[in-house]
Design an enzyme around this catalytic site. Structure first.
Site, PDB file in Angstrom:
ATOM      1  N   GLU A 194       0.892  -1.155   0.000  1.00 21.84           N
ATOM      2  CA  GLU A 194       0.000   0.000   0.000  1.00 21.84           C
ATOM      3  C   GLU A 194       0.929   1.202   0.000  1.00 21.84           C
ATOM      4  O   GLU A 194       1.244   1.761   1.031  1.00 21.84           O
ATOM      5  CB  GLU A 194      -0.923  -0.030   1.228  1.00 21.84           C
ATOM      6  CG  GLU A 194      -2.068   0.968   1.146  1.00 21.84           C
ATOM      7  CD  GLU A 194      -1.663   2.345   1.646  1.00 21.84           C
ATOM      8  OE1 GLU A 194      -1.080   3.117   0.858  1.00 21.84           O
ATOM      9  OE2 GLU A 194      -1.919   2.642   2.809  1.00 21.84           O
ATOM     10  N   HIS A 343      -8.881   7.897   3.779  1.00 18.85           N
ATOM     11  CA  HIS A 343      -7.987   8.768   4.548  1.00 18.85           C
ATOM     12  C   HIS A 343      -7.107   9.627   3.638  1.00 18.85           C
ATOM     13  O   HIS A 343      -6.499  10.599   4.093  1.00 18.85           O
ATOM     14  CB  HIS A 343      -7.109   7.933   5.499  1.00 18.85           C
ATOM     15  CG  HIS A 343      -5.961   7.237   4.843  1.00 18.85           C
ATOM     16  ND1 HIS A 343      -6.102   6.059   4.121  1.00 18.85           N
ATOM     17  CD2 HIS A 343      -4.640   7.554   4.774  1.00 18.85           C
ATOM     18  CE1 HIS A 343      -4.918   5.693   3.661  1.00 18.85           C
ATOM     19  NE2 HIS A 343      -4.013   6.579   4.049  1.00 18.85           N
TER      20      HIS A 343
END
Length: 403
Positions: A194, A343
């Site tokens: 990620e 986010h």
């Protein structure tokens, strides 16, 4: 316009591919692409993929980054995030925020659990493992072995987490930089990471993933995710621009307008209400992580934004999509304002001009994105734009720094 809750980690805390949602239970729900996406441009019509336009590439002739002549006299321009990047990931709060990002974490979980045929008996390298959550997913999906590499002190916690969940024989946590560690194997079958940052490329780990790919990935190996696309749109944002930028004109009766220049150069990571969007969204760049070179993350791309209504434009907004095209069924997520919040939010770049635009009128220009010379995790942005409308004409070049 709807007032937003701003967020800057360090300073910034905190269309598209169509990913078809499945009727899945809450434990594995992930896709955030529930709303209609932006229309694909004509160049993408007829593609045989099950999505609109995240796979189309900008014109190669425009895909060359030019040097950015940024003004180093601005206060703080010599500061970078290099010194505290890895230390920041030792704090639990950052990992809590990422783990609680349901779109992010459950998309990865779905990719792994719904495609166990990719992972069964395979050797996996998890780049920037953090708490080890992706490694745990891979181990549970049947991976032969997972090497979880984490540079921050969170690696110590990841070892405890792996042990507590009974995967010590399958997952090896390695503390250190990917560029410096020695893997106990010559090759891996899968690299998962990620790696994305705000604006896709701020404080990202893309170069680290590419380094790992070139050093350890087998010839027919896969990188997850393997596609990432950056988009641009324009918004009305009068109230918030007044609060964040014009505020410096008079602060308790004192002229602090000298700060405005720096404030304008700092992109704002924030959540944008989809009702603020005034134009179409434009694909700037699609990166194929399985094939690209490190230098491809610096680029120049043209844009043409067409107004969908009469309004004012105060800022450009950038966001990104990622996709996993090696799955049995195309999977991915968007960080755009029309999708479920993540986010990463969106990145707002305020314009010096307020554009009075009528429906059908266009803003044309180009965006140059380049890694900062002092710290490649930081991003320098140059936007050239021109607008020749009925009620407003302007041509300008603006510079932004993500630090």
């Amino acid at each position: 316009m709807a007032r937003r809750e701003s967020s800057n980690s360090h300073q910034y805390e905190g269309t598209h591919t169509r990913f078809e949602d499945e009727p899945i239970d809450e434990a594995t729900e992930s896709s955030n692409l529930e709303d209609p996406m932006c229309e694909a441009d004509e160049s993408t019509i007829g593609q045989d993929k099950a999505f609109d336009h995240s796979m189309c590439e900008p014109d190669d002739s425009d895909d060359v980054a030019r040097p950015l002549d940024l003004d180093d006299s601005v206060i703080g321009s010599d500061k970078t995030s290099a010194d505290y990047y890895f230390d920041s990931y030792s704090h639990f709060g950052i990992h809590e925020e990422m783990l609680k990002d349901v779109v992010r974490t459950k998309t990865y979980q779905n990719v792994i659990y719904k495609n166990k045929f990719l992972f069964k008996d395979k050797v996996v390298l998890d780049v920037g493992a953090g708490t080890g959550i992706l490694s745990l997913f891979c181990a549970k999906a049947g991976a032969k072995h997972v090497y979880a590499v984490e540079c921050s002190h969170m690696a110590d916690m990841a070892k405890e987490i792996v042990s507590a969940n009974g995967f010590s024989e399958v997952i090896t946590v390695m503390k250190g930089k990917v560029e410096e560690i020695v893997l106990p194997v010559a090759q891996v079958d899968i690299i998962i990471s990620e790696w994305m940052g705000y604006f896709l490329l701020f404080e990202n780990m893309l170069n680290t993933v590419l380094y790992a790919r070139d050093k350890w990935l087998v010839n027919d190996g896969i990188v997850l995710p393997d596609k990432a696309s950056l988009y641009l749109t324009a918004i009305e944002d009068a109230e918030y621009k007044e609060d964040k930028i014009e505020f410096w004109n008079s602060v308790y009766g004192f002229d602090m307008s000298c700060i405005k220049k720096q404030a304008m150069m700092e992109p704002l990571v924030d959540t944008v209400d989809q009702n603020q969007i005034v134009t179409n969204c434009q694909l700037l760049k699609t990166m194929d992580i399985s094939k690209m070179a490190p230098g491809d993350a610096s680029f120049t791309a043209p844009f043409k934004l067409v107004a969908s209504r009469d309004d004012y434009i105060h800022a450009l907004v950038a966001y990104f999509d990622v996709s996993f095209t090696n799955c049995h069924k195309l999977t991915g997520f968007s960080t755009g304002p029309r999708s479920r919040a993540t986010h990463w939010k969106q990145t707002v770049l305020y314009l010096e001009d307020v554009l009075t635009i009528c429906e059908g009128e266009t803003i044309v220009g180009s965006m140059t994105v380049a890694q900062n010379k002092k710290n490649p995790r930081d991003v320098d942005i140059m936007v050239k734009y021109s607008f020749n409308g009925q009620r407003c004409q302007v041509s300008r070049t603006q510079y932004y720094k993500m630090r």
